[in-house]
Design an enzyme around this catalytic site. Structure first.
Site, PDB file in Angstrom:
ATOM      1  N   LYS A  13      14.813   6.916  28.087  1.00  0.00           N
ATOM      2  CA  LYS A  13      15.118   8.215  28.716  1.00  0.00           C
ATOM      3  C   LYS A  13      14.183   8.485  29.895  1.00  0.00           C
ATOM      4  CE  LYS A  13      14.359  10.731  24.969  1.00  0.00           C
ATOM      5  NZ  LYS A  13      13.933   9.682  24.014  1.00  0.00           N
ATOM      6  N   ARG A  88      14.418  18.809  20.745  1.00  0.00           N
ATOM      7  CA  ARG A  88      14.299  17.802  19.694  1.00  0.00           C
ATOM      8  C   ARG A  88      14.625  18.397  18.333  1.00  0.00           C
ATOM      9  NH1 ARG A  88      10.478  14.294  22.672  1.00  0.00           N
ATOM     10  NH2 ARG A  88       9.964  12.423  21.521  1.00  0.00           N
ATOM     11  N   ARG A 122       5.577  -1.626  24.771  1.00  0.00           N
ATOM     12  CA  ARG A 122       5.338  -0.739  25.921  1.00  0.00           C
ATOM     13  C   ARG A 122       3.840  -0.650  26.227  1.00  0.00           C
ATOM     14  NH1 ARG A 122       8.154   5.047  26.096  1.00  0.00           N
ATOM     15  NH2 ARG A 122       6.930   5.477  24.231  1.00  0.00           N
ATOM     16  N   ARG A 155      -0.006   3.322  24.084  1.00  0.00           N
ATOM     17  CA  ARG A 155      -0.074   4.703  23.584  1.00  0.00           C
ATOM     18  C   ARG A 155      -0.355   4.687  22.081  1.00  0.00           C
ATOM     19  NH1 ARG A 155       5.262   7.833  25.762  1.00  0.00           N
ATOM     20  NH2 ARG A 155       5.127   8.617  23.644  1.00  0.00           N
ATOM     21  N   ARG A 166       7.776   8.216  14.014  1.00  0.00           N
ATOM     22  CA  ARG A 166       8.599   8.837  15.074  1.00  0.00           C
ATOM     23  C   ARG A 166      10.076   8.598  14.832  1.00  0.00           C
ATOM     24  NH1 ARG A 166       6.290   6.161  20.135  1.00  0.00           N
ATOM     25  NH2 ARG A 166       7.470   7.614  21.425  1.00  0.00           N
TER      26      ARG A 166
HETATM   27  P1  AMP Z   1       7.772  11.449  24.134  1.00  0.00           P
HETATM   28  O1  AMP Z   1       6.928  11.070  25.283  1.00  0.00           O
HETATM   29  O2  AMP Z   1       9.037  12.172  24.528  1.00  0.00           O
HETATM   30  O3  AMP Z   1       8.049  10.293  23.192  1.00  0.00           O
HETATM   31  O4  AMP Z   1       6.949  12.538  23.291  1.00  0.00           O
HETATM   32  C1  AMP Z   1       5.682  12.202  22.729  1.00  0.00           C
HETATM   33  C2  AMP Z   1       5.312  13.191  21.655  1.00  0.00           C
HETATM   34  O5  AMP Z   1       5.196  14.511  22.216  1.00  0.00           O
HETATM   35  C3  AMP Z   1       6.295  13.342  20.502  1.00  0.00           C
HETATM   36  O6  AMP Z   1       6.161  12.314  19.524  1.00  0.00           O
HETATM   37  C4  AMP Z   1       5.878  14.713  19.970  1.00  0.00           C
HETATM   38  O7  AMP Z   1       4.655  14.640  19.258  1.00  0.00           O
HETATM   39  C5  AMP Z   1       5.605  15.476  21.259  1.00  0.00           C
HETATM   40  N1  AMP Z   1       6.856  16.115  21.774  1.00  0.00           N
HETATM   41  C6  AMP Z   1       7.514  15.802  22.916  1.00  0.00           C
HETATM   42  N2  AMP Z   1       8.601  16.573  23.069  1.00  0.00           N
HETATM   43  C7  AMP Z   1       8.638  17.390  21.991  1.00  0.00           C
HETATM   44  C8  AMP Z   1       9.535  18.405  21.560  1.00  0.00           C
HETATM   45  N3  AMP Z   1      10.630  18.721  22.260  1.00  0.00           N
HETATM   46  N4  AMP Z   1       9.260  19.039  20.387  1.00  0.00           N
HETATM   47  C9  AMP Z   1       8.157  18.739  19.679  1.00  0.00           C
HETATM   48  N5  AMP Z   1       7.288  17.776  20.010  1.00  0.00           N
HETATM   49  C10 AMP Z   1       7.516  17.099  21.169  1.00  0.00           C
END
Ligand code: AMP
Length: 209
Positions: A13, A88, A122, A155, A166
């Site tokens: 994404k 989410r 990654r 990460r 996740r």
């Molecule tokens: P991402 O980079 O989108 O994979 O997000 C990394 C982390 O940020 C996720 O595993 C959550 O801990 C937090 N996070 C990102 N977006 C959200 C969201 N919409 N709601 C809650 N936590 C989020």
């Protein structure tokens, strides 16, 4: 155009959004990136969410919704946006409805095996956020960012235990949004398994742009 990018972690994404933002001339708003820049900047919000991100759990809805509401209020988001990683949860999707009209929700479809392969390979440049993959998109010199020469990192939440968490969190909390948006006739499924160029082309076609 107001777009939501939905799909499991590792489906690409963020990669597609960073290309699509110039194609559609709208900002790419990634809640994960917003949290990470708060962590890096040592803000109160950053301190509050650091351990949550490392574990792969979700930040509480109230905190996330307030952050997105503020970001969508900024000038550049008035002409449209790509929301990457938000909503989410159903509660977040309901909150978004109260903020802005969504034109389309892109569902990036990828099977579990490919998700794990993408996430575990990654690597990221900490200062610029640029991402690589050890197999599919390696840097010119192993472990080094092409532009800044810095060492690439993995990460915390791309490590094996956090990846499994996740995926479980995605299935339990986020996957129900597929039915939520399909029922509203907003969902567009995109096969996320080909190269980013191919995925971007199918996105542009699907949106009729
Ligand atoms: P991402 O980079 O989108 O994979 O997000 C990394 C982390 O940020 C996720 O595993 C959550 O801990 C937090 N996070 C990102 N977006 C959200 C969201 N919409 N709601 C809650 N936590 C989020």
């Amino acid at each position: 155009m107001n777009l939501v990018f939905l799909g499991p972690p590792g489906a690409g994404k963020g990669t597609i959004a960073s290309e699509a933002k110039s194609t559609f001339d709208i900002p790419h708003i990634s809640t994960g990136d917003l949290f990470r820049s708060n962590i890096k900047g040592g803000t109160e919000l950053g301190k509050q969410v650091q351990a949550i991100l490392a574990s792969g759990d979700l930040v509480p809805d109230s905190v996330t919704i307030a952050m997105v509401e503020q970001r969508l209020g900024e000038a550049d988001a008035q002409k449209g946006f790509i929301l990457d990683g938000f909503p989410r949860t159903i509660a977040q999707a309901d909150a978004l409805e109260g903020m802005r009209k969504v034109d389309a929700v892109i569902n990036f479809v990828l099977d579990r095996e490919q998700i794990v392969a993408r996430l575990s390979g990654r690597r990221v440049c900490k200062s610029t956020g640029r991402t690589y993959h050890v197999l599919y998109n390696p840097p010119k010199v192993e472990g080094i960012d092409d532009e800044t020469g810095e060492a690439l990192i993995q990460r915390e939440d791309d490590k094996p235990e956090a990846i499994l968490n996740r995926l479980n969190v995605y299935e339990a909390q986020t996957e129900p949004l597929i039915a939520y948006y399909r029922a509203k006739n907003l969902l567009i499924d995109i096969d996320a398994s080909p190269s980013p160029e191919v995925v971007l082309a199918s996105l542009v076609k699907a949106l009729g742009k």
